[in-house]
Scaffold this motif. Structure first.
Motif, PDB file in Angstrom:
ATOM      1  N   ASP A  96      -0.839  -9.531  15.573  1.00 19.52           N
ATOM      2  CA  ASP A  96      -1.264  -8.677  16.684  1.00 19.52           C
ATOM      3  C   ASP A  96      -2.526  -7.885  16.344  1.00 19.52           C
ATOM      4  N   ALA A  97      -2.844  -7.769  15.065  1.00 20.66           N
ATOM      5  CA  ALA A  97      -4.025  -7.007  14.636  1.00 20.66           C
ATOM      6  C   ALA A  97      -5.290  -7.823  14.866  1.00 20.66           C
ATOM      7  N   ASP A  98      -6.351  -7.125  15.242  1.00 20.18           N
ATOM      8  CA  ASP A  98      -7.667  -7.759  15.334  1.00 20.18           C
ATOM      9  C   ASP A  98      -8.320  -7.826  13.961  1.00 20.18           C
ATOM     10  N   VAL A  99      -8.008  -6.819  13.125  1.00 16.89           N
ATOM     11  CA  VAL A  99      -8.605  -6.692  11.797  1.00 16.89           C
ATOM     12  C   VAL A  99      -7.527  -6.221  10.829  1.00 16.89           C
ATOM     13  N   ILE A 100      -7.560  -6.766   9.607  1.00 19.92           N
ATOM     14  CA  ILE A 100      -6.669  -6.326   8.537  1.00 19.92           C
ATOM     15  C   ILE A 100      -7.538  -5.897   7.366  1.00 19.92           C
ATOM     16  N   LEU A 101      -7.364  -4.644   6.949  1.00 18.98           N
ATOM     17  CA  LEU A 101      -8.134  -4.099   5.827  1.00 18.98           C
ATOM     18  C   LEU A 101      -7.235  -3.963   4.611  1.00 18.98           C
ATOM     19  N   LEU A 102      -7.748  -4.374   3.471  1.00 16.17           N
ATOM     20  CA  LEU A 102      -7.031  -4.251   2.205  1.00 16.17           C
ATOM     21  C   LEU A 102      -7.847  -3.379   1.259  1.00 16.17           C
ATOM     22  N   GLY A 103      -7.160  -2.639   0.392  1.00 11.89           N
ATOM     23  CA  GLY A 103      -7.882  -1.875  -0.613  1.00 11.89           C
ATOM     24  C   GLY A 103      -6.996  -0.875  -1.320  1.00 11.89           C
ATOM     25  N   PRO A 104      -7.453  -0.425  -2.483  1.00 12.92           N
ATOM     26  CA  PRO A 104      -6.714   0.606  -3.221  1.00 12.92           C
ATOM     27  C   PRO A 104      -6.699   1.932  -2.456  1.00 12.92           C
ATOM     28  N   SER A 105      -5.849   2.815  -2.890  1.00  9.66           N
ATOM     29  CA  SER A 105      -5.762   4.153  -2.313  1.00  9.66           C
ATOM     30  C   SER A 105      -7.082   4.902  -2.440  1.00  9.66           C
ATOM     31  N   PRO A 129      -2.440  -0.898   1.622  1.00  8.41           N
ATOM     32  CA  PRO A 129      -2.865  -0.452   0.294  1.00  8.41           C
ATOM     33  C   PRO A 129      -2.520  -1.511  -0.756  1.00  8.41           C
ATOM     34  N   LEU A 130      -3.422  -1.692  -1.685  1.00 12.68           N
ATOM     35  CA  LEU A 130      -3.175  -2.629  -2.780  1.00 12.68           C
ATOM     36  C   LEU A 130      -2.800  -1.841  -4.027  1.00 12.68           C
ATOM     37  N   VAL A 131      -1.537  -1.942  -4.375  1.00 13.77           N
ATOM     38  CA  VAL A 131      -0.988  -1.268  -5.545  1.00 13.77           C
ATOM     39  C   VAL A 131      -0.326  -2.344  -6.390  1.00 13.77           C
ATOM     40  N   PRO A 132      -0.752  -2.503  -7.634  1.00 12.43           N
ATOM     41  CA  PRO A 132      -0.192  -3.591  -8.460  1.00 12.43           C
ATOM     42  C   PRO A 132       1.331  -3.618  -8.484  1.00 12.43           C
ATOM     43  N   GLU A 133       1.964  -2.467  -8.510  1.00 15.06           N
ATOM     44  CA  GLU A 133       3.429  -2.410  -8.598  1.00 15.06           C
ATOM     45  C   GLU A 133       4.121  -2.922  -7.332  1.00 15.06           C
ATOM     46  N   ALA A 134       3.419  -2.934  -6.197  1.00  9.32           N
ATOM     47  CA  ALA A 134       4.031  -3.378  -4.938  1.00  9.32           C
ATOM     48  C   ALA A 134       4.192  -4.896  -4.891  1.00  9.32           C
ATOM     49  N   ASN A 135       3.366  -5.625  -5.637  1.00  8.10           N
ATOM     50  CA  ASN A 135       3.453  -7.081  -5.732  1.00  8.10           C
ATOM     51  C   ASN A 135       3.566  -7.761  -4.363  1.00  8.10           C
ATOM     52  N   THR A 137      -9.354 -10.716   7.835  1.00  5.17           N
ATOM     53  CA  THR A 137      -8.950  -9.892   6.697  1.00  5.17           C
ATOM     54  C   THR A 137     -10.172  -9.556   5.852  1.00  5.17           C
ATOM     55  N   PHE A 138     -10.278  -8.288   5.473  1.00  2.44           N
ATOM     56  CA  PHE A 138     -11.429  -7.794   4.720  1.00  2.44           C
ATOM     57  C   PHE A 138     -10.947  -6.911   3.574  1.00  2.44           C
ATOM     58  N   GLY A 139     -11.626  -7.034   2.433  1.00  3.74           N
ATOM     59  CA  GLY A 139     -11.327  -6.195   1.288  1.00  3.74           C
ATOM     60  C   GLY A 139     -12.305  -5.036   1.217  1.00  3.74           C
ATOM     61  N   LEU A 140     -11.800  -3.878   0.878  1.00  3.67           N
ATOM     62  CA  LEU A 140     -12.649  -2.697   0.726  1.00  3.67           C
ATOM     63  C   LEU A 140     -12.701  -2.271  -0.730  1.00  3.67           C
ATOM     64  N   THR A 141     -13.857  -1.754  -1.128  1.00  4.32           N
ATOM     65  CA  THR A 141     -14.024  -1.281  -2.485  1.00  4.32           C
ATOM     66  C   THR A 141     -14.943  -0.066  -2.493  1.00  4.32           C
ATOM     67  N   ARG A 142     -14.943   0.620  -3.595  1.00  2.00           N
ATOM     68  CA  ARG A 142     -15.832   1.741  -3.917  1.00  2.00           C
ATOM     69  C   ARG A 142     -15.940   1.774  -5.436  1.00  2.00           C
ATOM     70  N   SER A 143     -16.786   2.647  -5.927  1.00  2.00           N
ATOM     71  CA  SER A 143     -16.908   2.800  -7.370  1.00  2.00           C
ATOM     72  C   SER A 143     -15.717   3.597  -7.912  1.00  2.00           C
ATOM     73  N   VAL A 144     -15.458   3.430  -9.195  1.00  2.00           N
ATOM     74  CA  VAL A 144     -14.408   4.202  -9.859  1.00  2.00           C
ATOM     75  C   VAL A 144     -14.664   5.691  -9.652  1.00  2.00           C
ATOM     76  N   GLU A 145     -15.913   6.116  -9.814  1.00  2.00           N
ATOM     77  CA  GLU A 145     -16.254   7.538  -9.712  1.00  2.00           C
ATOM     78  C   GLU A 145     -15.970   8.082  -8.318  1.00  2.00           C
ATOM     79  N   SER A 146     -16.312   7.331  -7.307  1.00  3.29           N
ATOM     80  CA  SER A 146     -16.086   7.761  -5.928  1.00  3.29           C
ATOM     81  C   SER A 146     -14.595   7.894  -5.630  1.00  3.29           C
ATOM     82  N   ILE A 147     -13.825   6.903  -6.005  1.00  2.00           N
ATOM     83  CA  ILE A 147     -12.373   6.945  -5.780  1.00  2.00           C
ATOM     84  C   ILE A 147     -11.763   8.094  -6.577  1.00  2.00           C
ATOM     85  N   ARG A 148     -12.203   8.269  -7.802  1.00  2.00           N
ATOM     86  CA  ARG A 148     -11.663   9.334  -8.658  1.00  2.00           C
ATOM     87  C   ARG A 148     -11.890  10.702  -8.034  1.00  2.00           C
TER      88      ARG A 148
END
Length: 145
Positions: free
Chosen positions: A23-32, A54-60, A73-84
């Motif tokens: 039912d979704a037009d867009v699916i976004l994936l990415g870490p918290s 959300p992509l969390v390794p423990e959720a498998n 489906t699209f993947g989202l990213t940022r730098s470690v510093e930005s997320i931190r």
């Protein structure tokens, strides 16, 4: 304005619902804290039904993710510093301390996410380099093909 798409974005925010994703037009994936929710709701105002997971390794969720329609489906990213920076702010506001905001944890989550993006062969959007408005245009062009 019809708010049904905003309601959809709310209901499907942060992986709350993982069924009926067709039912979704867009699916976004990415870490918290990568920007999934702000992008979802922004796109909702432009008449798109957006789900974000959300992509969390423990959720498998790897096997479930393989069944997602690649064309929306699209993947989202940022730098470690930005997320931190965002995670530290969140921890401070919640009055907690954990490994959630450590560089090592964020790096591991980003590597996990990029492995999934590569496996799924989906476009990756770096929200440090692209504004939400630009990301919306990019995604809209891709899904309208």
């Amino acid at each position: 304005m019809d708010y049904k798409n905003i309601d959809f974005c709310h209901d499907y925010d942060d992986g709350k619902i993982l069924s009926d994703l067709n039912d979704a037009d867009v699916i976004l994936l990415g870490p918290s804290r990568v920007g999934k929710t702000p992008l979802s709701f922004y796109m909702g105002y432009f008449d798109l039904k957006v789900c974000n997971i959300p992509l969390v390794p423990e959720a498998n969720l790897t096997e479930m993710l393989k069944s997602l329609p690649r064309e929306k489906t699209f993947g989202l990213t940022r730098s470690v510093e930005s997320i931190r920076k965002h995670r530290l702010s969140r921890e401070e506001n919640l009055g907690i301390s954990s490994n959630y905001a450590t560089e090592e944890r964020i790096f591991d989550e980003l590597m996990y996410a990029h492995d999934i993006y590569k496996t799924l062969r989906i476009p990756v959007i770096d929200l440090d380099k692209m504004a939400i408005e630009e990301a919306t245009v990019f995604i809209s062009k891709r899904i309208s093909k």
